[in-house]
Design an enzyme around this catalytic site. Structure first.
Site, PDB file in Angstrom:
ATOM      1  CB  SER A 190      -1.320  -6.188  -5.024  1.00 37.31           C
ATOM      2  OG  SER A 190      -2.553  -5.892  -4.543  1.00 37.31           O
ATOM      3  CG  HIS A 218       2.507  -5.303  -3.716  1.00 39.39           C
ATOM      4  ND1 HIS A 218       2.631  -6.695  -3.875  1.00 39.39           N
ATOM      5  CD2 HIS A 218       1.500  -4.995  -3.339  1.00 39.39           C
ATOM      6  CE1 HIS A 218       1.684  -7.252  -2.892  1.00 39.39           C
ATOM      7  NE2 HIS A 218       0.955  -6.086  -2.821  1.00 39.39           N
ATOM      8  CE  LYS A 249       2.347  -6.152   0.683  1.00 39.62           C
ATOM      9  NZ  LYS A 249       1.505  -7.206   1.036  1.00 39.62           N
TER      10      LYS A 249
HETATM   11  C1  LIG Z   1      -0.633  -2.212  -1.494  1.00 35.99           C
HETATM   12  C2  LIG Z   1      -0.444  -2.700  -0.180  1.00 35.99           C
HETATM   13  N1  LIG Z   1      -0.522  -1.790   0.802  1.00 35.99           N
HETATM   14  C3  LIG Z   1      -0.481  -2.159   2.238  1.00 35.99           C
HETATM   15  C4  LIG Z   1      -0.307  -3.341   2.658  1.00 35.99           C
HETATM   16  C5  LIG Z   1      -0.554  -3.750   3.981  1.00 35.99           C
HETATM   17  O1  LIG Z   1       0.851  -3.986   4.460  1.00 35.99           O
HETATM   18  P1  LIG Z   1       0.976  -4.686   6.032  1.00 35.99           P
HETATM   19  O2  LIG Z   1       1.070  -5.923   5.984  1.00 35.99           O
HETATM   20  O3  LIG Z   1       2.444  -3.908   6.056  1.00 35.99           O
HETATM   21  O4  LIG Z   1       0.150  -4.175   6.748  1.00 35.99           O
HETATM   22  C6  LIG Z   1      -0.499  -4.414   1.814  1.00 35.99           C
HETATM   23  C7  LIG Z   1      -0.477  -5.558   1.958  1.00 35.99           C
HETATM   24  O5  LIG Z   1      -1.501  -6.597   1.719  1.00 35.99           O
HETATM   25  C8  LIG Z   1      -0.626  -3.951   0.345  1.00 35.99           C
HETATM   26  O6  LIG Z   1      -0.809  -4.883  -0.815  1.00 35.99           O
END
Ligand SMILES: Cc1ncc(COP(=O)(O)O)c(C=O)c1O
Lengths: 415, 80
Positions: A190, A218, A249
């Site tokens: 990300s 992502h 997202k």
């Molecule tokens: C790679 C990754 N995994 C997990 C998450 C967490 O997602 P959630 O908002 O569903 O907890 C994010 C969000 O920032 C992320 O970028």
């Protein structure tokens, strides 16, 4: 009173330390729904200003899509607002299972289990399936939620240099004696917007008898020809043992996550994963929205195709203007500025020109790697992107960084 | 016999450093300095055990004991 002055001062000092280090995070209030254009109150107390948003994870522009909103309304009407229970007591509705099945179909996996968030999925999955006889081998740049999940798990851990397959192979050899080995990585990273080499990883995992885990937060919905994710792009659908992803997202952007993959692994999570056992799952209204999102994406690739076109335009435009970008082809496009103050000033000037994009600097990214991370959406129309590009070029000219190399920018502004 | 400190330092640089932080010395704090994260320590421990044919009990493989090349040398010599 237990909250003595001594304790109060302790926290005040810690907060001041964060402030003095320039790391204090301040929220900006948005007075509209999430979209290509939003109304932002900044600085706090000023009248909301309409700006083009280029820093949301709203990759497919579905966060405020009329059909998704309509489906959510219907879900609210037919399944109510809340469940007041965890899944295994009386918190599972037919639509929860329907969503799990739809996600499995979409990702090409055997089974899926919903979690309150992807953070929770990552926090719960490793502990549920590994013991102290096992090893987790993770890419050094995996997301914070994966790091927390590994911390909660009794298995040993080791790391490999970011996307370095030769190093990963060495680690697989080093830990050959473990009961289970799990290779852990993000599909799309990300902060840099680069893509994992899932095809090479899948081959290594096969060779060394290791499980493969990938966080597709992502990627789900737009990476790969039909948007199934990095595994589709890399031609290894069906070969990933554990996928985690978020609905917070691209897939509507509300909240919720899941673990998807091998049937037995998903079942182990259902029996043992603590965030699943001890926290309410996704609310019916959100489940209904995500179901509609998956329908939209299964019927047509129009949105991910538009995102691809937008991304190409944006990367090409910035690159031809002379910005230093991180290589890649995903809608995460980091504009490298290297210096933290420059990144903040740049972001402020963009805002004045009606463009909302945030500066990232240490400790979110490595020291000397400050940047503006831009994220493109299928919700952007060409006129949004043209206006945003104009603004970037104007501000780039102001700081005289167009056409300059990394070294030249660092010489001018420090790192 | 090659100098143990040099051997350890060479491994640390090769394994944990990139171009931005390769000025590591015998006294550079590795773990508290953020060069080696606690997750990655296991490969350093295994390297030492294989190289010097020793076994370092987990209780002794603390982040403090692994914090500098100098300290690591002291630790390894205890188990030789
Ligand atoms: C790679 C990754 N995994 C997990 C998450 C967490 O997602 P959630 O908002 O569903 O907890 C994010 C969000 O920032 C992320 O970028």
């Amino acid at each position: 009173m237990a909250y003595s002055n001594k304790i109060k001062e302790l926290y005040q000092n810690q907060l001041k330390g964060i402030q003095d280090a320039g790391l204090f995070k301040q929220e900006r209030f948005i007075h509209s729904s999430q979209d290509a254009e939003i109304e932002v109150e900044f600085p706090t107390g000023s009248a909301p200003k309409k700006v083009i948003n280029v820093c949301a994870n709203n990759y497919l522009g579905l966060s405020s899509h009329p059909e998704v909103i309509k489906a959510a309304h219907e879900g609210l009407d037919t399944r109510g607002y809340g469940m007041s229970s965890v899944r295994f007591i009386c918190g599972t509705q037919d639509i929860h299972r329907e969503l799990e099945n739809k996600v499995s179909e979409f990702l090409g996996t055997e089974d899926t289990i919903l979690f309150p968030s992807c953070m929770d999925a990552n926090a719960g999955v490793f502990e549920a399936i590994l013991t102290s006889e096992d090893i987790m081998i993770s890419d050094r740049l995996v997301h914070a939620s994966i790091i927390d999940g590994m911390r909660l798990c009794a298995a040993q851990h080791d790391t490999f240099k970011h996307s370095d397959m030769a190093h990963l192979e060495k680690k697989l050899q080093l830990h050959a004696d473990k009961r289970l080995k799990v290779v852990i990585n993000d599909g799309v990273y990300s902060m840099d917007g680069d893509t994992a080499k899932l095809d090479e990883m899948a081959a290594l995992c096969e060779k060394y008898d290791a499980l493969l885990f990938v966080d597709e937060s992502h990627s789900s919905g737009f990476i790969g020809k039909t948007g199934r994710g990095t595994h589709e792009k890399c031609g290894v659908m069906g070969k990933i043992d554990i996928i985690t992803t978020t609905f917070g997202k691209a897939l509507g952007g509300a909240s919720g996550g899941c673990v998807s993959g091998r049937k037995e692994i998903v079942e182990m999570c259902r029996q043992k994963a603590r965030p699943y056992l001890f926290s309410n799952t996704i609310a019916p209204v959100v489940v209904s929205g995500v179901l509609r999102v998956l329908d939209i994406l299964s019927q047509s690739t129009e949105r991910r195709d538009k995102l691809e076109v937008n991304t190409e335009f944006w990367r090409k435009g910035l690159s031809e203007a002379g910005f230093v970008l991180k290589d890649g082809d995903t809608p995460i496009v980091p504009v490298m500025l290297f210096n933290a103050k420059l990144a903040q000033d740049f972001s402020k000037d963009l805002f004045d020109l009606g463009i909302y994009a945030i500066g990232f600097f240490f400790p979110v990214v490595p020291q000397g790697a400050a940047r503006i991370r831009t994220q493109i959406s299928a919700g952007h129309e060409m006129h949004h992107l043209e206006k945003a590009l104009d603004a970037f070029i104007k501000v780039g000219k102001k700081y005289d960084i167009l056409g300059k190399t990394k070294q030249e920018i660092i010489e001018m502004y420090g790192n | 016999m090659e100098d143990m400190k040099e051997v350890i330092l060479e491994y640390v640089i090769e394994e944990y450093c990139d171009e931005e932080n390769d000025d590591v010395t015998f006294e550079t704090p590795l773990i508290s300095g953020g060069i080696v994260d606690s997750f990655s320590m296991v490969s350093l421990k295994r390297f030492l055990e294989n190289k010097y044919k020793i076994s370092i009990p987990d209780a002794d493989a603390s982040p403090e004991a692994f914090d500098t090349v100098n300290k690591i040398e002291v630790l390894v010599k205890r188990f030789l």
